[in-house]
Enzyme design. Structure first.
Site, PDB file in Angstrom:
ATOM      1  NE  ARG A 104      36.393  34.687  23.880  1.00 13.30           N
ATOM      2  CZ  ARG A 104      37.730  35.202  24.941  1.00 13.30           C
ATOM      3  NH1 ARG A 104      38.322  35.831  25.717  1.00 13.30           N
ATOM      4  NH2 ARG A 104      37.346  33.831  25.451  1.00 13.30           N
ATOM      5  CB  THR A 148      41.545  35.881  25.411  1.00 17.17           C
ATOM      6  OG1 THR A 148      40.296  36.433  26.682  1.00 17.17           O
ATOM      7  CG2 THR A 148      42.534  35.105  26.158  1.00 17.17           C
ATOM      8  N   GLY A 164      41.405  36.988  33.577  1.00 14.82           N
ATOM      9  CA  GLY A 164      42.116  36.606  34.591  1.00 14.82           C
ATOM     10  C   GLY A 164      41.552  36.666  36.257  1.00 14.82           C
ATOM     11  N   GLY A 165      40.415  36.340  35.751  1.00 18.23           N
ATOM     12  CA  GLY A 165      39.279  36.518  37.250  1.00 18.23           C
ATOM     13  C   GLY A 165      39.247  35.727  37.693  1.00 18.23           C
ATOM     14  CD  GLU A 166      37.224  32.298  36.529  1.00 16.47           C
ATOM     15  OE1 GLU A 166      38.077  32.837  35.573  1.00 16.47           O
ATOM     16  OE2 GLU A 166      36.416  32.415  37.341  1.00 16.47           O
ATOM     17  CG  ASN A 232      34.793  36.061  37.977  1.00 19.36           C
ATOM     18  OD1 ASN A 232      34.953  35.901  36.919  1.00 19.36           O
ATOM     19  ND2 ASN A 232      35.813  35.190  38.882  1.00 19.36           N
ATOM     20  CG  ASP A 274      32.353  31.936  37.076  1.00 16.90           C
ATOM     21  OD1 ASP A 274      32.760  33.129  36.757  1.00 16.90           O
ATOM     22  OD2 ASP A 274      33.265  31.136  36.548  1.00 16.90           O
ATOM     23  CG  ASP A 276      33.180  36.058  34.459  1.00 15.24           C
ATOM     24  OD1 ASP A 276      33.828  37.056  33.841  1.00 15.24           O
ATOM     25  OD2 ASP A 276      34.069  35.089  33.881  1.00 15.24           O
ATOM     26  NE  ARG A 301      29.664  32.635  32.794  1.00 15.60           N
ATOM     27  CZ  ARG A 301      30.962  32.512  32.861  1.00 15.60           C
ATOM     28  NH1 ARG A 301      31.406  33.316  32.107  1.00 15.60           N
ATOM     29  NH2 ARG A 301      31.683  32.469  33.759  1.00 15.60           N
TER      30      ARG A 301
HETATM   31 CA    CA Z   1      35.068  34.018  35.704  1.00 14.45          CA
END
Ligand code: CA
Length: 542
Positions: A104, A148, A164-166, A232, A274, A276, A301
């Site tokens: 980004r 990112t 890496g929240g997932e 999240n 999520d 987030d 979100r």
């Molecule tokens: Ca997420």
């Protein structure tokens, strides 16, 4: 110092902070009257087919812009290459990046350029030569971590977040020495034993509690506070981490020298959807009930627009900004907590399959919105989508999805008119839309508003567009050759205003709509019609 914005442009955030608004563009510069005459000055190819979300920065006649694996210095007037720095990351890295192989942007400070890498390193390059000055590892990417976001410079510290929240990570924000790359501090965004908020996590759930920090924070030098959104919880299924789960779905105000948390405000306690809460926090001074307040403005979100006192974290306003929202009945202004709806209660109580709006992609995703102190409006690309959602028991396996949802039943839901996104001009104090422009494929890039009352943004099908900030009338459009998911920026050089945008389709919407929205053939046909190809374009009124 000002980078990436010029004194008069007000983008959301991209690893930089912005001076106070000082309108001074004279007649010649881009405004609602002459933007129709905007023409391309140059285009520069990245030689790369990944998604391009980087916001270009300009300093002393040189543009600096990043891709997932390279950094480019470009003569800002001619578009000629000055230098390119390319690096490699291990081939296994993309497996731990959920939502698009992107970067980004960079931050620049005292002759060095700072950027993050997908395999969780921070690197510093000499701005003149592109030579690497230092490279520091934040953490081992093999444990599900990636980077990112653009770094942020605040009070002589380079500050970075983590993705890496997932993947069952434990999120954090890091501080680095700008000269040497020495690690100065780490602030975990998931409270662990001995830390304030540890009692909001049962047992050892904090170890994989999520809390990614993948969008750059904002710095207020007067208060010496950095505002950074936290994402999240891990897993998504919140029944396996009962409690508020600090600091999931929250904004934290940090002291940049130490990483100490001065205050926090949690948008979505124990978030199961999520939602987030990483979205940018725009610094503004606004009049509320006859009093000027130092605030942050945040479109979450979760579909609510928040105005929070940035001196102390007190909630001032919270209003729905999307058309359809059914997970909450509102925000309790006394407690600052959401009033959960019958649908959310049913899902929590019975593990029921439900149809909830907004979807996990949110009412607004990562792309920064813009605020104009002239019109007192925010300009945001927003989403109108729901999801079919059924929680199941999660299983933790290192560096794989740790969600606890039934993928067989997971589906996007679309509005009847199939307008999945809107560019909206909104009053941040009420969440009300003044004007909106809808599209089948949602805009996935940032917005910018200038003192010339022009709003710039790009479409998923590649048109870079300008709108009248007051009326929403489309004033100009140019087809850039690939989908736009980047962030517009503007600068002034030798009496001329320039406008730039990174171009190149990719990202989460492109990746996930076809997988969980296969029935929406019209939307998928639009997405499939967009060619790949990364570049940066620059325009001016000549
Ligand atoms: Ca997420």
């Amino acid at each position: 110092m000002i980078f990436g914005g010029g004194d008069d442009s007000l983008p959301g955030t991209a690893g930089v902070h912005f001076k106070k608004h000082r309108p001074r563009f004279p007649f010649k510069h881009v405004n609602t009257g002459n933007v129709k005459d905007l023409v391309p000055v140059w285009s520069y190819s990245f030689g790369d087919n990944r998604g391009q979300e980087s916001q270009p920065l300009v300093h002393e006649g040189i543009m600096y812009v990043t891709t997932h694996d390279s950094t480019h210095a470009i003569d800002a007037k001619t578009g000629l290459r000055v230098w390119t720095h390319k690096f490699e990351y291990p081939p296994a890295t993309p497996r731990i990046v959920c939502c698009g192989i992107v970067n980004r942007g960079a931050a620049i400070y005292n002759g060095l350029l700072y950027r993050a890498t997908l395999d969780a390193h921070v690197i510093a390059l000499d701005m003149k030569t592109g030579k690497e000055v230092w490279k520091s590892q934040a953490i081992n990417f093999k444990d599900g971590y990636s980077m990112t976001m653009a770094p942020l410079i605040a009070n002589d510290v380079v500050i970075t977040g983590i993705s890496g929240g997932e993947y069952g990570i434990r999120g954090f924000i890091d501080g680095w020495d700008p000269k040497t790359g020495a690690h100065l501090w780490r602030r975990y965004t998931i409270a662990g034993p001995g830390e304030k908020g540890a009692d909001t996590w049962p047992g050892d759930t904090y170890k994989h509690g999520g809390g990614p920090t993948w969008i750059t924070g904002t710095y207020d030098p007067d208060l010496d506070l950095v505002y950074w959104g936290v994402g999240n919880g891990g897993p998504w299924n919140a029944e396996f981490r009962k409690g508020d789960n600090l600091y999931v779905g929250a904004v934290v105000a940090l002291k940049p020298k130490t990483g100490e948390i001065a205050w926090h405000y949690q948008f979505s306690p124990n978030d199961p959807w999520d939602y987030d809460g990483v979205n940018e926090n725009i610094i503004a001074d606004v009049d509320i009930d006859g009093e000027t307040k130092k605030v942050i403005i945040h479109a979450d979100r979760n579909g609510f627009m928040y105005v929070v006192d940035r001196t102390n974290g007190k909630l001032l306003k919270a209003n729905q900004f999307v058309d359809k929202l059914n997970w909450a009945d509102g925000i309790d202004m006394k407690t600052g907590r959401p009033i959960e709806s019958a649908i959310t209660k049913k899902m929590r109580k019975e593990g029921a399959e439900v149809q909830v709006w907004p979807s996990a992609l949110g009412g607004k995703n990562w792309f920064p919105m813009a605020y104009s102190p002239k019109t007192k409006m925010v300009y945001a690309n927003t989403l109108e989508m729901g999801m079919n959602y059924k929680p199941v028991e999660p299983k933790f396996r290192k560096a794989t999805f740790y969600l606890g949802i039934d993928f067989g039943k997971f589906q996007w839901l679309f509005p009847e008119d199939n307008q999945t996104g809107y560019l909206r001009a909104m009053d941040p104090l009420t969440g009300k839309t003044k004007w909106k422009v809808g599209s089948v494929a949602a805009n996935w890039g940032g917005t910018m508003v200038t003192a010339g009352d022009v709003v710039f943004t790009g479409t998923f099908t590649g048109q870079f567009k300008a709108y009248d900030a007051n009326s929403g009338k489309e004033l100009w459009s140019f087809q850039t050759g690939s989908g736009i998911i980047g962030q517009p920026m503007t600068w002034e050089q030798d009496g001329q205003q320039y406008v730039s945008i990174s171009v190149g389709i990719g990202g989460a919407y492109r990746n996930f709509i076809p997988v969980f929205g296969a029935k929406n053939t019209k939307l998928n046909a639009v997405i499939a019609s967009v060619p790949e190809g990364g570049s940066v374009w620059t325009f001016a009124v000549k």
